[in-house]
Design a protein around this motif. Structure first.
Motif, PDB file in Angstrom:
ATOM      1  N   LEU A 151       0.822  -1.214   0.000  1.00 40.38           N
ATOM      2  CA  LEU A 151       0.000   0.000   0.000  1.00 40.38           C
ATOM      3  C   LEU A 151       0.856   1.264   0.000  1.00 40.38           C
ATOM      4  N   LYS A 158      -2.588   3.583  -8.436  1.00 41.85           N
ATOM      5  CA  LYS A 158      -3.969   3.184  -8.130  1.00 41.85           C
ATOM      6  C   LYS A 158      -4.046   2.189  -6.977  1.00 41.85           C
ATOM      7  N   PHE A 159      -2.940   1.529  -6.664  1.00 44.47           N
ATOM      8  CA  PHE A 159      -2.940   0.560  -5.572  1.00 44.47           C
ATOM      9  C   PHE A 159      -2.392   1.142  -4.267  1.00 44.47           C
ATOM     10  N   ARG A 160      -1.845   2.343  -4.318  1.00 45.56           N
ATOM     11  CA  ARG A 160      -1.257   2.916  -3.115  1.00 45.56           C
ATOM     12  C   ARG A 160      -2.308   3.616  -2.260  1.00 45.56           C
ATOM     13  N   ASP A 161      -2.130   3.501  -0.958  1.00 41.66           N
ATOM     14  CA  ASP A 161      -3.013   4.164  -0.003  1.00 41.66           C
ATOM     15  C   ASP A 161      -2.224   4.360   1.280  1.00 41.66           C
ATOM     16  N   GLY A 162      -1.605   5.535   1.408  1.00 42.16           N
ATOM     17  CA  GLY A 162      -0.769   5.811   2.565  1.00 42.16           C
ATOM     18  C   GLY A 162      -1.519   5.762   3.878  1.00 42.16           C
ATOM     19  N   ASP A 163      -2.767   6.212   3.876  1.00 38.63           N
ATOM     20  CA  ASP A 163      -3.560   6.204   5.111  1.00 38.63           C
ATOM     21  C   ASP A 163      -3.766   4.782   5.621  1.00 38.63           C
ATOM     22  N   ARG A 164      -4.139   3.874   4.715  1.00 43.96           N
ATOM     23  CA  ARG A 164      -4.340   2.476   5.115  1.00 43.96           C
ATOM     24  C   ARG A 164      -3.028   1.831   5.551  1.00 43.96           C
ATOM     25  N   ASP A 167      -2.293   3.081   9.040  1.00 46.87           N
ATOM     26  CA  ASP A 167      -3.243   2.508   9.996  1.00 46.87           C
ATOM     27  C   ASP A 167      -2.915   1.043  10.286  1.00 46.87           C
ATOM     28  N   GLY A 189       4.788   4.277   4.827  1.00 48.99           N
ATOM     29  CA  GLY A 189       3.423   4.796   4.801  1.00 48.99           C
ATOM     30  C   GLY A 189       3.374   6.294   5.050  1.00 48.99           C
ATOM     31  N   GLU A 192       4.496   8.049   1.965  1.00 44.57           N
ATOM     32  CA  GLU A 192       3.447   8.060   0.939  1.00 44.57           C
ATOM     33  C   GLU A 192       2.401   9.120   1.246  1.00 44.57           C
ATOM     34  N   GLN A 193       2.139   9.360   2.524  1.00 41.22           N
ATOM     35  CA  GLN A 193       1.210  10.429   2.920  1.00 41.22           C
ATOM     36  C   GLN A 193       1.800  11.815   2.683  1.00 41.22           C
TER      37      GLN A 193
END
Length: 243
Positions: A151, A158-164, A167, A189, A192-193
């Motif tokens: 993540l 499209k597959f990255r999500d720093g918040d997730r 968490d 993470g 990424e945010q």
């Protein structure tokens, strides 16, 4: 003088005779379609136990057993194809057998598929989404840590999500505050945010924790990521297939 009939005496089988008889029984049952015997004969051939070592013959019998959905034969073929030690690495074959095993509920197969899809190569397209799905199906801390890493670092946005990623890493960190891998995931993470100050602080903690570990193999990688975070750069993972 009483003469006893010769049938009253028996000559014990030698160990070699017992093994030869056992081999004959296994070979006969394998030829009759018994999947367990086919699996055993396959192992004997690839290890050279009781028979001359013959990798081609071993693969034949393992594949014959696997075609009957023999789970151990399927896993052996998958592992051999993935690891590339006795046979050339063949990720397409590994993916085929692991996929069938995963459909039977094998956590190990899901775990290995996660690595195959996260790295790609050898005819397998890298796919972060599939990798995360496979690791999530395992559900243990190591696998969820791999999800957090993907993540944070997947090359495809499209597959990255720093918040997730943050968490998940914070939740995993509750069980081990000094785990260098989890700290490394958390730092990625944060980066990424766009929270580079937190990424730097966390990566320094990861490096300090790694220095206390018996294996410092990753220290250069950890240090390289720290330099990126100091330069306000998030990390993007590009890796070959790894064990």
């Amino acid at each position: 003088m009483t003469c006893l009939p010769s049938a009253a005496f028996s000559i014990p089988e030698t160990l070699a005779t017992q093994q030869a008889n056992k081999l004959v029984r296994i070979q006969y049952k394998a030829q009759q379609g018994d999947a367990n015997a086919q699996y055993l004969l396959g192992l004997m051939n690839i290890t050279g136990r009781f028979v001359a070592k013959d990798l081609a013959q071993g693969q034949h019998w393992l594949e014959t057993a696997a075609s009957q959905q023999h789970l151990k034969a399927m896993q052996t073929l998958a592992d051999l194809s993935y690891e590339g030690k006795l046979y050339p690495r063949n990720l397409a074959q590994a993916q085929k057998w692991y996929q069938q095993l995963s459909e039977q509920g094998s956590k190990w197969a899901h775990f290995r598929l996660g690595f195959i899809y996260s790295a790609g190569g050898d005819g397998i397209e890298r796919h972060c989404g599939k990798a995360m799905a496979e690791f999530s199906a395992v559900g243990d801390d190591v696998s969820l840590g791999n999800v957090a890493w993907i993540l944070a670092t997947c090359p495809e946005a499209k597959f990255r999500d720093g918040d997730r990623a943050v968490d998940m890493s914070l939740k995993l960190l509750k069980s081990n505050q000094d785990d260098p891998t989890i700290l490394d995931n958390l730092a990625a993470g944060y980066a990424e945010q766009g929270h580079f100050e937190q990424a730097v602080d966390t990566q320094k903690k990861a490096i300090n924790a790694l220095k206390l570990a018996p294996n410092l193999a990753n220290i250069d990688e950890f240090q390289s990521r720290l330099e990126q975070y100091l330069n306000q750069q998030a990390y993007r993972e590009v890796i070959p297939i790894l064990e």
